[in-house]
Design an enzyme around this catalytic site. Structure first.
Site, PDB file in Angstrom:
ATOM      1  N   ASN A   1      16.974  71.084  64.630  1.00 35.27           N
ATOM      2  CA  ASN A   1      18.495  70.913  65.086  1.00 35.27           C
ATOM      3  C   ASN A   1      18.452  69.569  65.781  1.00 35.27           C
ATOM      4  O   ASN A   1      18.087  69.476  67.035  1.00 35.27           O
ATOM      5  CB  ASN A   1      18.950  71.935  65.961  1.00 35.27           C
ATOM      6  CG  ASN A   1      20.416  72.295  66.020  1.00 35.27           C
ATOM      7  OD1 ASN A   1      21.150  71.375  66.145  1.00 35.27           O
ATOM      8  ND2 ASN A   1      21.129  73.250  65.808  1.00 35.27           N
TER       9      ASN A   1
ATOM     10  N   ARG B   1      46.386  31.956  34.407  1.00 36.07           N
ATOM     11  CA  ARG B   1      47.376  33.084  34.950  1.00 36.07           C
ATOM     12  C   ARG B   1      46.652  33.880  35.854  1.00 36.07           C
ATOM     13  O   ARG B   1      47.207  34.652  36.646  1.00 36.07           O
ATOM     14  CB  ARG B   1      47.781  33.758  33.638  1.00 36.07           C
ATOM     15  CG  ARG B   1      48.928  32.890  33.051  1.00 36.07           C
ATOM     16  CD  ARG B   1      49.733  33.581  32.043  1.00 36.07           C
ATOM     17  NE  ARG B   1      49.262  33.776  30.690  1.00 36.07           N
ATOM     18  CZ  ARG B   1      49.249  34.927  30.250  1.00 36.07           C
ATOM     19  NH1 ARG B   1      50.095  35.843  30.483  1.00 36.07           N
ATOM     20  NH2 ARG B   1      48.934  35.184  28.971  1.00 36.07           N
TER      21      ARG B   1
ATOM     22  N   ASP C   1      36.955  37.927  27.642  1.00 33.42           N
ATOM     23  CA  ASP C   1      37.909  38.673  28.139  1.00 33.42           C
ATOM     24  C   ASP C   1      38.500  39.798  27.634  1.00 33.42           C
ATOM     25  O   ASP C   1      39.613  40.176  27.979  1.00 33.42           O
ATOM     26  CB  ASP C   1      38.877  37.539  28.702  1.00 33.42           C
ATOM     27  CG  ASP C   1      39.651  36.877  27.402  1.00 33.42           C
ATOM     28  OD1 ASP C   1      39.370  37.325  26.226  1.00 33.42           O
ATOM     29  OD2 ASP C   1      40.779  35.980  27.474  1.00 33.42           O
TER      30      ASP C   1
ATOM     31  N   TYR D   1      22.315  59.240  64.846  1.00 36.44           N
ATOM     32  CA  TYR D   1      21.829  58.376  64.283  1.00 36.44           C
ATOM     33  C   TYR D   1      20.405  58.644  63.852  1.00 36.44           C
ATOM     34  O   TYR D   1      19.716  59.041  64.653  1.00 36.44           O
ATOM     35  CB  TYR D   1      21.922  56.915  64.700  1.00 36.44           C
ATOM     36  CG  TYR D   1      21.043  55.822  63.880  1.00 36.44           C
ATOM     37  CD1 TYR D   1      21.492  55.813  62.513  1.00 36.44           C
ATOM     38  CD2 TYR D   1      20.097  55.061  64.381  1.00 36.44           C
ATOM     39  CE1 TYR D   1      20.871  54.842  61.539  1.00 36.44           C
ATOM     40  CE2 TYR D   1      19.373  54.237  63.532  1.00 36.44           C
ATOM     41  CZ  TYR D   1      19.578  54.196  62.178  1.00 36.44           C
ATOM     42  OH  TYR D   1      19.224  53.062  61.517  1.00 36.44           O
TER      43      TYR D   1
HETATM   44  C1  UD1 Z   1      43.516  33.674  20.324  1.00 33.85           C
HETATM   45  C2  UD1 Z   1      43.790  33.772  18.648  1.00 33.85           C
HETATM   46  C3  UD1 Z   1      44.784  34.476  18.439  1.00 33.85           C
HETATM   47  C4  UD1 Z   1      44.436  36.220  18.784  1.00 33.85           C
HETATM   48  C5  UD1 Z   1      44.470  36.116  20.413  1.00 33.85           C
HETATM   49  C6  UD1 Z   1      43.958  37.394  20.770  1.00 33.85           C
HETATM   50  C7  UD1 Z   1      42.910  31.537  18.455  1.00 33.85           C
HETATM   51  C8  UD1 Z   1      43.440  30.117  17.901  1.00 33.85           C
HETATM   52  N1  UD1 Z   1      44.035  32.225  18.448  1.00 33.85           N
HETATM   53  O1  UD1 Z   1      44.629  33.265  20.889  1.00 33.85           O
HETATM   54  O2  UD1 Z   1      45.091  34.542  17.063  1.00 33.85           O
HETATM   55  O3  UD1 Z   1      45.878  36.953  18.321  1.00 33.85           O
HETATM   56  O4  UD1 Z   1      43.415  35.230  20.554  1.00 33.85           O
HETATM   57  O5  UD1 Z   1      43.909  37.524  22.057  1.00 33.85           O
HETATM   58  O6  UD1 Z   1      41.764  31.728  18.339  1.00 33.85           O
HETATM   59  N2  UD1 Z   1      38.115  30.103  24.838  1.00 33.85           N
HETATM   60  C9  UD1 Z   1      37.048  29.234  24.926  1.00 33.85           C
HETATM   61  N3  UD1 Z   1      37.155  27.916  24.856  1.00 33.85           N
HETATM   62  C10 UD1 Z   1      38.472  27.366  24.524  1.00 33.85           C
HETATM   63  C11 UD1 Z   1      39.753  28.369  24.464  1.00 33.85           C
HETATM   64  C12 UD1 Z   1      39.279  29.704  24.415  1.00 33.85           C
HETATM   65  O7  UD1 Z   1      35.939  29.833  25.250  1.00 33.85           O
HETATM   66  O8  UD1 Z   1      38.400  26.188  24.320  1.00 33.85           O
HETATM   67  C13 UD1 Z   1      38.023  31.526  24.879  1.00 33.85           C
HETATM   68  C14 UD1 Z   1      38.822  32.247  26.050  1.00 33.85           C
HETATM   69  O9  UD1 Z   1      38.042  32.077  27.262  1.00 33.85           O
HETATM   70  C15 UD1 Z   1      39.040  33.488  25.573  1.00 33.85           C
HETATM   71  C16 UD1 Z   1      39.153  33.492  24.103  1.00 33.85           C
HETATM   72  O10 UD1 Z   1      38.482  32.246  23.656  1.00 33.85           O
HETATM   73  O11 UD1 Z   1      37.966  34.305  25.986  1.00 33.85           O
HETATM   74  C17 UD1 Z   1      40.363  33.379  23.367  1.00 33.85           C
HETATM   75  O12 UD1 Z   1      41.291  32.185  24.062  1.00 33.85           O
HETATM   76  P1  UD1 Z   1      42.703  32.284  24.395  1.00 33.85           P
HETATM   77  O13 UD1 Z   1      43.202  30.849  24.879  1.00 33.85           O
HETATM   78  O14 UD1 Z   1      42.891  33.429  25.157  1.00 33.85           O
HETATM   79  O15 UD1 Z   1      43.387  32.383  22.844  1.00 33.85           O
HETATM   80  P2  UD1 Z   1      44.638  32.914  22.312  1.00 33.85           P
HETATM   81  O16 UD1 Z   1      45.726  31.746  22.419  1.00 33.85           O
HETATM   82  O17 UD1 Z   1      44.957  34.297  23.028  1.00 33.85           O
HETATM   83 MG    MG Z   2      44.032  35.088  24.923  1.00 32.49          MG
END
Ligand code: UD1
Ligand code: MG
Length: 464
Positions: A384, A15, A106, A373
């Site tokens: 001056n 996004r 993030d 400059y």
């Molecule tokens: C996750 C939680 C959710 C919580 C939310 C809060 C899980 C299954 N769900 O959901 O319960 O309310 O965060 O924001 O954990 N990432 C990876 N590898 C992956 C997937 C994600 O490194 O394969 C990292 C993303 O870069 C991010 C973080 O994990 O920094 C969270 O991933 P995201 O996909 O945002 O999880 P949510 O669906 O928001």
């Molecule tokens: Mg998230």
């Protein structure tokens, strides 16, 4: 007891609609991931492990550069099959015992004290979740508790939640602390039978329950600590909230901000007493303002130190970069002045509009008020320096110094061809191109002699 921190930073950030990995997008001038690494460095963990995937090389190289001293480790997650899968990649580098704290790359504004509280709640044996109650819980994993409300039973992802579960407003923030040995066992048992076909880290909660491990919850002091960024709009929103909080802290110290909504600090700002900052100023890197400093509207100041009582007029740009820039006490700078790296201005120096100073020292009371400059120059006291005058410091291959003694008067529109020295009290006639040293106390003029021709006639248009 040993502590490992795992920071998940492999996600694509679809996004954001950007070619840059999401965690490298900047908040307050710094990549989001760098905020998380920097903040949690104070927890003195045995190691910080960053899970990279999307844009891994760029993420790893920029964090390695930013944290040269820290014991950062990177593990790759390719492809990205969910948060549980992300943490699975870190398992080989985690020790057998101790605690593992899991954070998100993030979610930049997490505070060290909150992260520590989560580790403390874990106490090396419980599963500790950071949760928060939100007015609108859409999209988040819901915290399902038992009838008494004391025990956390499970986290159910929004997409997997029943209508009744979607009414729950307590959500999982994405951060947890767990006993490492247990965590490894749970991670090995994850599956992806859910609405998103992902390996959910959050499934470890139900496993902990089943294993008789107590699940506890801790809360952040402020909601802003757990807000994650998924889109440019959310990034901008978080930036404003963060800036507002920084502005409030400065105002509590007595700094007068004309408008805290039009203030940006991308680094650290140290202020003395009675500092006034007008609207739309940006401070970057490390900036120090001594007592009574006044900053006019629309100034950008980076890596600089400004002395007591100095006034920086509007639209001034000061960039000390890696060398720094310093301004003494009681100086007047701007409007529209530009100070570059290595500008060292003494007390009561005046720098006016469209004057550029780079890698130069100006002693007490020196003035360059208009269109000038000064590069690679050493300027004495009370000099001056006239309008339109410049140091020709670069011969096309090398830079050379200009040394100007005390009480020198450089007229307007002079070119000082470096290397060159002007002795104390020398006067340089306006319009001079000075290529040889000028002696102390004398007038030096180097321009064509003025002549007037009597009886001279202007050319006339030829008649046909
Ligand atoms: C996750 C939680 C959710 C919580 C939310 C809060 C899980 C299954 N769900 O959901 O319960 O309310 O965060 O924001 O954990 N990432 C990876 N590898 C992956 C997937 C994600 O490194 O394969 C990292 C993303 O870069 C991010 C973080 O994990 O920094 C969270 O991933 P995201 O996909 O945002 O999880 P949510 O669906 O928001
Ligand atoms: Mg998230």
């Amino acid at each position: 007891m040993s502590l490992s921190i795992v920071i998940m930073a492999a996600g694509k950030g679809t996004r954001m609609k950007s070619s840059r990995p999401k965690v490298l997008h900047k908040l307050a001038g710094r990549p989001m991931l760098a905020h998380v690494i920097g903040t949690t460095a104070s927890l003195q963990a045995d190691q910080q492990v960053v899970v990279t995937g999307h844009g891994a090389e760029l993420v790893e190289s920029s964090m390695t550069a930013a944290f040269a001293q820290a014991p950062l480790r990177f593990v790759r997650q390719e492809p990205q099959l969910g948060t549980g899968h992300a943490v699975q990649q870190a398992v080989p580098v985690l020790p057998e015992g101790g605690t593992t704290l899991i954070l998100n790359g993030d979610t930049p504004l997490i505070e060290a004290s909150t992260a520590q509280a989560l580790v403390d709640a874990c106490a090396g044996e419980h599963l500790a979740l950071l949760t928060i109650t939100l007015a609108d819980a859409t999209g988040y994993g819901r915290i399902v508790r038992d009838a008494s409300g004391e025990q956390v039973l499970a986290i159910v992802e929004h997409k997997d939640a029943s209508p009744a579960q979607r009414d729950i407003r307590e959500v999982y923030t994405g951060m947890m602390a767990a006993p490492t040995a247990r965590l490894k066992q749970w991670l090995a048992r994850l599956d992806n039978r859910n609405a998103q076909g992902e390996y959910y880290l959050t499934d470890v909660v139900a496993m902990a329950q089943a294993d008789g491990v107590k699940v506890v919850a801790a809360q952040p002091k402020d909601e802003v600590e757990v807000l994650g960024v998924n889109s440019p709009a959310q990034l901008a929103e978080l930036e404003r909230r963060h800036q507002r909080a920084q502005a409030n802290r400065l105002m509590e110290q007595g700094v007068r901000l004309a408008d805290p909504a039009r203030f940006d600090l991308r680094g650290s700002l140290q202020c003395g007493a009675d500092v006034d900052i007008d609207v739309n100023c940006v401070f970057e890197g490390k900036v120090t303002l001594a007592d009574g400093v006044q900053i006019g509207a629309n100034c950008v100041i980076r890596n600089a130190t400004i002395g007591a009582g100095t006034v920086i007029h509007p639209f001034t740009h000061i960039d000390g970069d890696t060398q720094g820039a310093t301004v003494g006490a009681g100086a007047l700078i701007g409007p529209f002045a530009r100070l570059r790296p290595g500008a060292e201005l003494g007390d009561e120096v005046h720098i006016g509009n469209f004057v550029e100073v780079k890698n130069s020292t100006l002693a007490k009371g020196a003035k360059a008020n208009h269109l000038a400059y000064l590069g690679d120059a050493t300027v004495g006291e009370r000099v001056n320096y006239g309008a339109g005058s410049i140091t020709a410091n670069y011969d096309g291959a090398n830079k050379h110094r200009t040394v100007i003694g005390n009480d020198v008067h450089v007229g307007s529109n002079c070119v000082l061809i470096a290397p060159i020295q002007l002795g104390d009290g020398a006067t340089i006639g306006g319009g001079s191109t000075i290529a040889k040293d000028a002696p102390a106390g004398q007038l030096t003029v180097a321009r064509a002699k003025q002549v007037s021709l009597a009886g001279w006639n202007r050319p006339q248009k030829a008649k046909r």
